[in-house]
Design an enzyme around this catalytic site. Structure first.
Site, PDB file in Angstrom:
ATOM      1  N   GLU A 192      42.320   9.157  18.236  1.00 27.77           N
ATOM      2  CA  GLU A 192      42.342   7.713  18.471  1.00 27.77           C
ATOM      3  C   GLU A 192      41.203   7.371  19.423  1.00 27.77           C
ATOM      4  O   GLU A 192      41.372   7.248  20.630  1.00 27.77           O
ATOM      5  CB  GLU A 192      43.722   7.297  18.979  1.00 27.77           C
ATOM      6  CG  GLU A 192      44.772   7.629  17.918  1.00 27.77           C
ATOM      7  CD  GLU A 192      46.201   7.330  18.333  1.00 27.77           C
ATOM      8  OE1 GLU A 192      47.090   7.551  17.504  1.00 27.77           O
ATOM      9  OE2 GLU A 192      46.419   6.875  19.471  1.00 27.77           O
ATOM     10  N   GLU A 231      48.861  -0.428  21.042  1.00 28.75           N
ATOM     11  CA  GLU A 231      48.304  -0.032  19.736  1.00 28.75           C
ATOM     12  C   GLU A 231      47.249  -1.063  19.391  1.00 28.75           C
ATOM     13  O   GLU A 231      47.549  -2.237  19.181  1.00 28.75           O
ATOM     14  CB  GLU A 231      49.414  -0.013  18.671  1.00 28.75           C
ATOM     15  CG  GLU A 231      50.513   0.999  18.946  1.00 28.75           C
ATOM     16  CD  GLU A 231      50.105   2.440  18.609  1.00 28.75           C
ATOM     17  OE1 GLU A 231      48.988   2.651  18.097  1.00 28.75           O
ATOM     18  OE2 GLU A 231      50.923   3.342  18.872  1.00 28.75           O
TER      19      GLU A 231
HETATM   20 ZN   LIG Z   1      48.601   7.195  19.276  1.00 25.21          ZN
END
Ligand SMILES: [Zn+2]
Length: 329
Positions: A58, A212
């Site tokens: 990420e 997120e």
């Molecule tokens: Zn994550």
């Protein structure tokens, strides 16, 4: 690969302790491998923990945080908070994978002690201790933002997970700040979890959130303009921590709570949603969401939505969460 700043290079180099002089008499300390702390002088300063790379692939939040460190080091950003940056899983970041042995974000809140042989477990324990030491010295606000990007698309591109606060009320000012970051929806958890943000919320009394921020891509392939909201908000927080935050517009920030988990009991589990179904996709009243032998999961009311669907988990584990709208109490 994009050129990383010397901070990220050092974080990924597995070298531990070092102290680097910065402009304005500051110093960057490395209290553990992949972790950098900067303490500007001043009483009552807020303490801000930014963690990224708990999931190694990420990358966008890693680049955002790295660029902020670079600007502090170059004197372009005047830090007025205590700052601890954690590049959480350097091995996974180097390998470009979510994790190598076990999902680190299931190993906090002491869960690492059950599987001490895992490298991710010893790292989670180390990060817990570091966060505790950092926040123990705090005289101002204690803030922790654990920055992620999601595997799948989402009907709300950017959303936050608010760990279960137990007796504490939800912090409206923090929700307003998240709104300012461009967060479009918030899941209010109603039970403990073994995530990093639950850990610091529960054990360090931090206002802590899992953010997120969009979809995961490899280094150098992120459209960093899509992360401008969080980047701007973090820079402002670090340089002008006491700037007044515009009040929460609750009607513009949908809040959800988990209604129940889709439990996978057996290999017969079938999820009746597309493989690439987006997070927060609404579920029409009466639709069959999943079945598992005699068990049928049927949507009810038309306001439910699916979150984190993953039918490939092992039997006994959660294959998704059904969420529903909720208002602040
Ligand atoms: Zn994550």
């Amino acid at each position: 690969m994009t050129p990383h700043s010397r901070f990220l290079q050092h974080a990924l180099s597995a070298d531990a302790a070092a102290s680097w002089p910065l402009p304005g008499g500051l110093a960057a300390r490395w209290p553990a491998s992949g972790c950098v702390q900067i303490d500007p002088p001043g009483d009552g300063a807020d303490s801000v923990l930014l963690s990224c790379g708990v999931h190694g692939n990420e990358t966008a939040p890693i680049e955002v945080v790295d660029a902020i460190l670079d600007d502090i080091a170059a004197g372009r950003l005047a830090l007025r908070c205590r700052l601890l940056v954690i590049f959480a899983n350097p091995d996974a970041i180097r390998a470009g994978v979510r994790y190598q042995n076990y999902d680190m974000n299931r190993l906090f809140n002491g869960a690492h002690a059950k599987q001490p042989e895992l490298p991710e477990a010893s790292r989670a324990a180390e990060l817990e201790a570091l966060a505790a030491a950092f926040f123990a010295e705090s005289a101002g606000r204690r803030l922790h933002y654990d920055l992620h990007t999601a595997i799948r698309g989402s009907a709300f591109e950017k959303f936050a997970i608010y760990p279960y606060p137990h007796q504490r009320a939800h912090n409206r000012e923090q929700l307003a700040w998240l709104q300012q970051c461009g967060i479009e929806a918030v899941l209010l958890h109603s039970q403990p979890a073994n995530t990093f943000s639950y850990h610091t919320s529960r054990h360090c009394e931090a206002d802590a959130f899992t953010l997120e921020l969009g979809k995961a891509r490899p280094f150098g392939h992120n459209e960093l303009s899509r992360f401008a909201g969080i980047d701007r908000a973090l820079r402002r927080l670090l340089t002008e921590p006491r700037t007044e935050i515009a009040p929460l517009r609750e009607d513009d920030l949908p809040l959800f709570r988990a209604k129940y988990d889709l439990l996978k009991h057996s290999e017969a589990f079938r999820l009746h949603l597309a493989d690439d179904v987006q997070n927060f996709t609404p579920l029409a009243d009466g639709m069959l969401i999943a079945d598992d032998g005699d068990i049928r999961y049927v949507a009810s009311g038309g306001e439910e939505r699916i979150l984190f669907p993953n039918p490939t988990v092992k039997p006994g584990l959660r294959a998704g969460i059904i969420v529903e709208p909720v208002r602040l109490d």
